[in-house]
Scaffold this motif. Structure first.
Motif, PDB file in Angstrom:
ATOM      1  N   LEU A  99       0.851  -1.193   0.000  1.00 26.22           N
ATOM      2  CA  LEU A  99       0.000   0.000   0.000  1.00 26.22           C
ATOM      3  C   LEU A  99       0.886   1.241   0.000  1.00 26.22           C
ATOM      4  N   ILE A 100       0.732   2.094  -1.019  1.00 23.42           N
ATOM      5  CA  ILE A 100       1.594   3.272  -1.164  1.00 23.42           C
ATOM      6  C   ILE A 100       0.747   4.538  -1.134  1.00 23.42           C
ATOM      7  N   ASN A 101       1.071   5.448  -0.243  1.00 22.74           N
ATOM      8  CA  ASN A 101       0.360   6.725  -0.139  1.00 22.74           C
ATOM      9  C   ASN A 101       1.020   7.782  -1.010  1.00 22.74           C
ATOM     10  N   GLY A 102       0.486   8.987  -0.944  1.00 20.71           N
ATOM     11  CA  GLY A 102       1.064  10.125  -1.638  1.00 20.71           C
ATOM     12  C   GLY A 102       1.206  11.316  -0.717  1.00 20.71           C
ATOM     13  N   TRP A 103       1.084  12.516  -1.269  1.00 17.51           N
ATOM     14  CA  TRP A 103       1.237  13.753  -0.516  1.00 17.51           C
ATOM     15  C   TRP A 103      -0.110  14.477  -0.469  1.00 17.51           C
ATOM     16  N   TYR A 169       3.403 -10.262  -5.707  1.00 12.15           N
ATOM     17  CA  TYR A 169       2.651  -9.348  -4.849  1.00 12.15           C
ATOM     18  C   TYR A 169       1.761  -8.457  -5.701  1.00 12.15           C
ATOM     19  N   VAL A 170       0.844  -7.758  -5.017  1.00 12.41           N
ATOM     20  CA  VAL A 170      -0.051  -6.782  -5.629  1.00 12.41           C
ATOM     21  C   VAL A 170       0.295  -5.415  -5.057  1.00 12.41           C
ATOM     22  N   VAL A 171       0.207  -4.372  -5.879  1.00  8.67           N
ATOM     23  CA  VAL A 171       0.477  -3.025  -5.405  1.00  8.67           C
ATOM     24  C   VAL A 171      -0.782  -2.176  -5.527  1.00  8.67           C
ATOM     25  N   HIS A 172      -1.046  -1.376  -4.496  1.00 11.67           N
ATOM     26  CA  HIS A 172      -2.141  -0.399  -4.507  1.00 11.67           C
ATOM     27  C   HIS A 172      -1.538   0.965  -4.244  1.00 11.67           C
ATOM     28  N   GLY A 177       1.387   7.566  -4.860  1.00 10.92           N
ATOM     29  CA  GLY A 177       1.433   6.111  -4.811  1.00 10.92           C
ATOM     30  C   GLY A 177       0.850   5.473  -6.051  1.00 10.92           C
ATOM     31  N   GLY A 178      -0.110   6.174  -6.704  1.00 13.22           N
ATOM     32  CA  GLY A 178      -0.653   5.671  -7.953  1.00 13.22           C
ATOM     33  C   GLY A 178       0.392   5.674  -9.054  1.00 13.22           C
ATOM     34  N   HIS A 196      -3.666  -2.072  -8.346  1.00 16.48           N
ATOM     35  CA  HIS A 196      -4.947  -1.487  -7.942  1.00 16.48           C
ATOM     36  C   HIS A 196      -4.704  -0.043  -7.548  1.00 16.48           C
ATOM     37  N   THR A 197      -5.559   0.859  -8.012  1.00 20.54           N
ATOM     38  CA  THR A 197      -5.335   2.263  -7.698  1.00 20.54           C
ATOM     39  C   THR A 197      -6.645   3.037  -7.636  1.00 20.54           C
TER      40      THR A 197
END
Length: 412
Positions: A99-103, A169-172, A177-178, A196-197
């Motif tokens: 799971l990747i966030n942003g700003w 793995y799967v990335v969201h 992060g998108g 997934h985004t």
């Protein structure tokens, strides 16, 4: 690359005293006598009450106790210490999920989805959940050299998943992060099996495809002449003309500053907790879904609590990481990375969850031309931070995507 356990720390007494002093003696800027809502930026009537809560009522130790329920680590990747949460599931059918966030958020954006996704809430798909702090965000060390944009972040996070032993793995991703997730999906598809985004970015149909897909190209040309509402449907899209466009996108001002002069801005964000709070609040207000007129409402939507917001701000203030986080805009604006990422195509299975309050919404046909869409859902409510605003909806969407991947054997 070594991995060491980590615990979210208390605020040192001297730093807490400094914070209290700065909040207590805040000097607020001059404003017009007429109330203009949020049109000039974050107004004092929205900022000052949150400053008072931060000073008198907010308890970092309560937030710290919640965060320390999870397993935190530091991993040294190349020459940077990167913080991440790793919550493996007890379910033998669990899927590794990054799971990747942003700003302007940080890893805490996902605090309400970690356990439901890990545990397979409501009998849905379970996941081994990994939530990193991007380099320069929160408890991760800041990049030391220029050029650490979305491509470098993608490389770091793929290396992290390798070190954790995840061969698939799967990335969201949300926000930045998108884009980082899209790079991972394109460059590391031997390990990243699905993407997934909630923030899909891509380029419009190229004119060179006029013979293979004349309708899409024709509609794009019509959009340039007649506008998005006429061609793609009223209110269905929010198309950004350019990264720093402020003529057609009043939200673009912060991108101009952070993409060109982040050092100068950093003095105010690092030195003034009130300035930091106001800078972040404007985005948490403007990019979220409100039940009332945004110009007349207080800072936060009903779906995000004051404590949740102040925990985000306190993480940035405690770690002094806001200046480093803004440099991500500079690195990507002053290179071809963003245009390269937008022009690229994702061939692995992709799931899209779209929310109406999102600050960029592209026509579905653009996305379908650039990504291998296996699941697409346009939800009626929610904004830029769905993990906070529409938690159950997002969890369900990710779980359904996980089930699809298992059923179609895209991932073991």
């Amino acid at each position: 690359m070594s991995i060491e356990p980590f615990e979210i720390p208390s605020i040192p007494p001297e730093r807490l005293a400094l914070l209290k002093e700065r909040l207590k003696n805040a000097e607020y800027p001059n404003e017009l006598e007429k109330d203009v809502g949020w049109t000039y930026g974050a107004p004092r009537w929205a900022v000052e009450p949150l400053v008072k809560v931060w000073l008198n009522d907010y308890n970092w130790e309560t937030a710290r106790a919640e965060m320390n329920r999870w397993h935190h680590y530091h991993a040294t990747i190349q020459d940077l210490r990167v913080h991440f949460i790793h919550e493996p599931s007890n379910n033998p059918e669990a899927i590794p999920l990054l799971l990747i966030n942003g700003w302007p958020s940080n890893f805490y954006e996902y605090h309400k989805v970690i356990e439901p996704l890990r545990d397979g809430v409501n009998g849905g798909q379970a996941f081994h959940v990994v939530v990193p702090s991007l380099p320069g965000f929160g408890f991760s060390e800041a990049p030391k050299l220029p050029g650490h944009g979305v491509v470098k972040n993608a490389e770091f996070l793929d290396q992290l998943m390798i070190k954790l032993g995840y061969t698939e793995y799967v990335v969201h991703g949300s926000d930045w992060g998108g884009s980082i997730g899209k790079v991972i999906a394109m460059k590391y598809s031997d390990r990243c099996k699905a993407f997934h985004t909630v923030f899909p970015l891509c380029s419009p149909p190229p004119l060179s495809s006029v013979f293979s897909d004349p309708l899409k190209v024709g509609k794009f040309l019509a959009y340039k002449l007649l506008g998005a509402d006429t061609v793609y449907g009223k209110g269905t899209t929010k198309i950004r003309v350019s990264f720093v466009d402020v003529i057609f996108d009043r939200e673009g001002g912060y991108r101009c500053i952070q993409g060109t002069r982040p050092y100068t801005l950093a003095y105010g964000l690092n030195d003034s907790p009130v300035g930091l709070l106001a800078w972040v609040l404007e985005k948490f207000h403007n990019w979220t879904a409100h039940s009332a007129d945004k110009e007349a409402t207080e800072g936060l939507p009903e779906t995000i609590t004051v404590d949740e917001f102040l925990t985000h701000v306190t993480i940035f203030w405690l770690t002094k990481s806001m200046p480093a986080s803004t440099r991500l805009y500079y690195e990507n604006w002053n290179s071809t990375e963003i245009s390269d990422v937008n022009d690229g195509c994702v061939t692995i299975p992709t799931g899209i969850a779209y929310f109406p309050g999102e600050n960029v919404r592209l026509p579905r046909e653009w996305i379908e031309a650039n990504m291998n869409i296996q699941q697409f859902k346009d939800y009626p409510v929610g904004g830029h931070f769905p993990a906070l605003e529409s938690t159950e909806v997002l969890v369900d969407d990710v779980q359904r995507f996980g089930n699809l991947l298992k059923n179609k054997k895209y991932i073991q």
